[in-house]
Design a protein around this motif. Structure first.
Motif, PDB file in Angstrom:
ATOM      1  N   LEU A 109       0.832  -1.211   0.000  1.00 44.21           N
ATOM      2  CA  LEU A 109       0.000   0.000   0.000  1.00 44.21           C
ATOM      3  C   LEU A 109       0.866   1.261   0.000  1.00 44.21           C
ATOM      4  N   LEU A 129      -9.225   3.406   0.822  1.00 46.07           N
ATOM      5  CA  LEU A 129      -9.108   1.997   0.457  1.00 46.07           C
ATOM      6  C   LEU A 129     -10.534   1.524   0.182  1.00 46.07           C
ATOM      7  N   ASP A 132     -12.931  -0.843   2.068  1.00 49.45           N
ATOM      8  CA  ASP A 132     -13.571  -0.440   3.316  1.00 49.45           C
ATOM      9  C   ASP A 132     -14.720   0.503   2.988  1.00 49.45           C
ATOM     10  N   SER A 168      -4.560  -8.488  11.274  1.00 50.77           N
ATOM     11  CA  SER A 168      -4.661  -8.262   9.825  1.00 50.77           C
ATOM     12  C   SER A 168      -4.810  -6.770   9.506  1.00 50.77           C
ATOM     13  N   LYS A 169      -4.621  -5.923  10.509  1.00 55.42           N
ATOM     14  CA  LYS A 169      -4.823  -4.479  10.306  1.00 55.42           C
ATOM     15  C   LYS A 169      -3.623  -3.685  10.809  1.00 55.42           C
ATOM     16  N   GLY A 170      -3.661  -2.368  10.553  1.00 59.00           N
ATOM     17  CA  GLY A 170      -2.772  -1.446  11.251  1.00 59.00           C
ATOM     18  C   GLY A 170      -3.464  -1.076  12.560  1.00 59.00           C
ATOM     19  N   GLU A 189       1.817  -2.047  12.000  1.00 56.76           N
ATOM     20  CA  GLU A 189       1.092  -2.756  10.948  1.00 56.76           C
ATOM     21  C   GLU A 189       1.063  -4.251  11.248  1.00 56.76           C
ATOM     22  N   LYS A 190      -0.093  -4.826  11.208  1.00 54.26           N
ATOM     23  CA  LYS A 190      -0.318  -6.257  11.397  1.00 54.26           C
ATOM     24  C   LYS A 190       0.460  -6.829  12.591  1.00 54.26           C
ATOM     25  N   ILE A 202      -6.872   0.627  12.010  1.00 50.25           N
ATOM     26  CA  ILE A 202      -7.003   1.614  10.934  1.00 50.25           C
ATOM     27  C   ILE A 202      -7.969   1.068   9.887  1.00 50.25           C
ATOM     28  N   ILE A 203      -8.915   1.896   9.499  1.00 55.77           N
ATOM     29  CA  ILE A 203      -9.850   1.567   8.419  1.00 55.77           C
ATOM     30  C   ILE A 203      -9.499   2.518   7.280  1.00 55.77           C
ATOM     31  N   GLY A 204      -9.712   2.055   6.032  1.00 51.49           N
ATOM     32  CA  GLY A 204      -9.105   2.736   4.892  1.00 51.49           C
ATOM     33  C   GLY A 204      -9.526   4.146   4.522  1.00 51.49           C
ATOM     34  N   TYR A 206      -7.695   8.070   5.023  1.00 48.76           N
ATOM     35  CA  TYR A 206      -6.569   8.831   5.552  1.00 48.76           C
ATOM     36  C   TYR A 206      -6.621  10.241   4.975  1.00 48.76           C
ATOM     37  N   GLN A 228       4.846  -0.289   3.802  1.00 48.64           N
ATOM     38  CA  GLN A 228       3.580  -0.061   4.503  1.00 48.64           C
ATOM     39  C   GLN A 228       3.343   1.428   4.761  1.00 48.64           C
ATOM     40  N   THR A 230       1.362   2.600   7.025  1.00 50.83           N
ATOM     41  CA  THR A 230       1.389   2.755   8.485  1.00 50.83           C
ATOM     42  C   THR A 230       2.800   3.081   8.971  1.00 50.83           C
TER      43      THR A 230
HETATM   44  C1  G1P Z   1      -4.399  -1.953   4.847  1.00 52.13           C
HETATM   45  C2  G1P Z   1      -3.512  -1.148   5.798  1.00 52.13           C
HETATM   46  C3  G1P Z   1      -3.899  -1.413   7.251  1.00 52.13           C
HETATM   47  C4  G1P Z   1      -5.379  -1.108   7.435  1.00 52.13           C
HETATM   48  C5  G1P Z   1      -6.234  -1.879   6.421  1.00 52.13           C
HETATM   49  C6  G1P Z   1      -7.665  -1.396   6.482  1.00 52.13           C
HETATM   50  O1  G1P Z   1      -4.133  -3.325   5.050  1.00 52.13           O
HETATM   51  O2  G1P Z   1      -2.162  -1.512   5.571  1.00 52.13           O
HETATM   52  O3  G1P Z   1      -3.144  -0.604   8.102  1.00 52.13           O
HETATM   53  O4  G1P Z   1      -5.753  -1.458   8.755  1.00 52.13           O
HETATM   54  O5  G1P Z   1      -5.767  -1.689   5.085  1.00 52.13           O
HETATM   55  O6  G1P Z   1      -8.500  -2.188   5.743  1.00 52.13           O
HETATM   56  P1  G1P Z   1      -4.568  -4.443   3.967  1.00 52.13           P
HETATM   57  O7  G1P Z   1      -6.020  -4.709   4.215  1.00 52.13           O
HETATM   58  O8  G1P Z   1      -4.307  -3.879   2.622  1.00 52.13           O
HETATM   59  O9  G1P Z   1      -3.722  -5.637   4.286  1.00 52.13           O
END
Ligand code: G1P
Length: 286
Positions: A109, A129, A132, A168-170, A189-190, A202-204, A206, A228, A230
């Motif tokens: 990303l 993103l 989301d 699976s998120k930041g 991150e993750k 974090i939800i997509g 920013y 990343q 993040t």
């Molecule tokens: C990305 C970001 C992550 C965020 C997430 C939200 O991760 O890197 O920080 O929490 O989107 O959906 P990905 O879902 O691309 O792995």
């Protein structure tokens, strides 16, 4: 401070949506009757964003084409006298100005955001993103742009998630400063579940200052071996504050077939034309 541009990364194979994504981009799969990308761009334009930069991989041309004029279709609708459909089509092509940058390799990303640097220039920008989807009365990004103007620093959207989702998120370490607003003390991150600093993920959405691009140039590959976003925001924290916004509204993860189905049902239940019949049918089959 106004935010005029948004980056929307849409690259990727969409493997969770195979076989559909063999021949159509993931973002063109509809939530009820509109492709997923429509919702992100609609949120952006409702917040006053004028230009969207799509970061795509090869074969995703349909995503930006969706926002082009289609003269043949417009003519056909005019001949049919279908004013309503014609109006809807013109609304879509008038939504926003777009440009496209191609990401040749899936390097993360952060990399996707970095290659849009030239298209954005030296000004604050939003990132969406589109997996989301946030369903709320007013666009989440509008509230974030307001916070950005108030604090003059980057703002990310966060949501409290179940513990099993944090890896699976930041995830942020928050210091609450106002209703729904925290200052970010750290972000990772993750993280492994036991290392997560909170359950605020974090939800997509920013709103970022352009020095995030400089940080992205310097940041090393992180989680999953990828660059990343993040990590770049975190790299700036010692000198540049960043804030988190716990948005109201309902969040859907369009990244999985079940999440997309839930979003479709939610949107259908809001639709005057079909909600009643849908409700009846659901109660029949349950
Ligand atoms: C990305 C970001 C992550 C965020 C997430 C939200 O991760 O890197 O920080 O929490 O989107 O959906 P990905 O879902 O691309 O792995």
């Amino acid at each position: 401070m106004s935010v005029r541009k948004a980056i929307i990364p849409v690259a990727g194979y969409g493997t969770r949506f195979l076989p559909a994504t063999r021949s159509i981009p993931k973002m063109m799969i509809p939530v009820l009757d509109r492709p997923a990308i429509h919702f992100a761009v609609d949120e952006a334009t409702r917040a006053g964003i004028e230009h969207v930069v799509f970061v795509t991989s090869r074969g995703q041309e349909a995503v930006s084409r969706y926002f082009d004029r289609i003269p043949d279709l417009e003519q056909a609708l005019k001949r049919k006298g279908d004013e309503r459909a014609l109006e809807q089509m013109l609304e879509i092509s008038d939504m926003v100005e777009t440009s496209t940058v191609v990401q040749e390799h899936p390097l993360g990303l952060g990399h996707a955001v970095l290659i849009a640097r030239e298209a954005v220039g030296n000004e604050p920008f939003a990132v969406f993103l589109p997996d989301d989807l946030i369903w709320s009365d007013s666009p989440t990004i509008s509230a974030m742009i307001e916070l950005f103007s108030r604090y003059g620093s980057s703002v990310v959207a966060v949501n409290e998630v179940p513990e099993e989702m944090v890896s699976s998120k930041g995830v942020i370490a928050p210091v609450a400063i106002d209703e729904r607003v925290s200052r970010i003390e750290a972000m990772v991150e993750k993280p492994a579940r036991e290392d997560a600093p909170s359950r605020l993920a974090i939800i997509g959405r920013y709103v970022l200052t352009p020095d995030v691009f400089d940080a992205l140039e310097r940041v090393q590959p992180g989680a999953l071996g990828e660059i990343q976003l993040t990590d770049a925001i975190a790299m700036l924290l010692p000198t540049n504050k960043a804030y988190a916004y716990e948005f109201p509204g309902t969040y859907f993860d369009l990244g999985t077939p079940l999440g997309l189905l839930k979003a479709s049902i939610h949107v259908a239940l809001q639709s005057e034309d079909i909600s009643e019949e849908l409700r009846e049918w659901i109660s029949e089959v349950l």
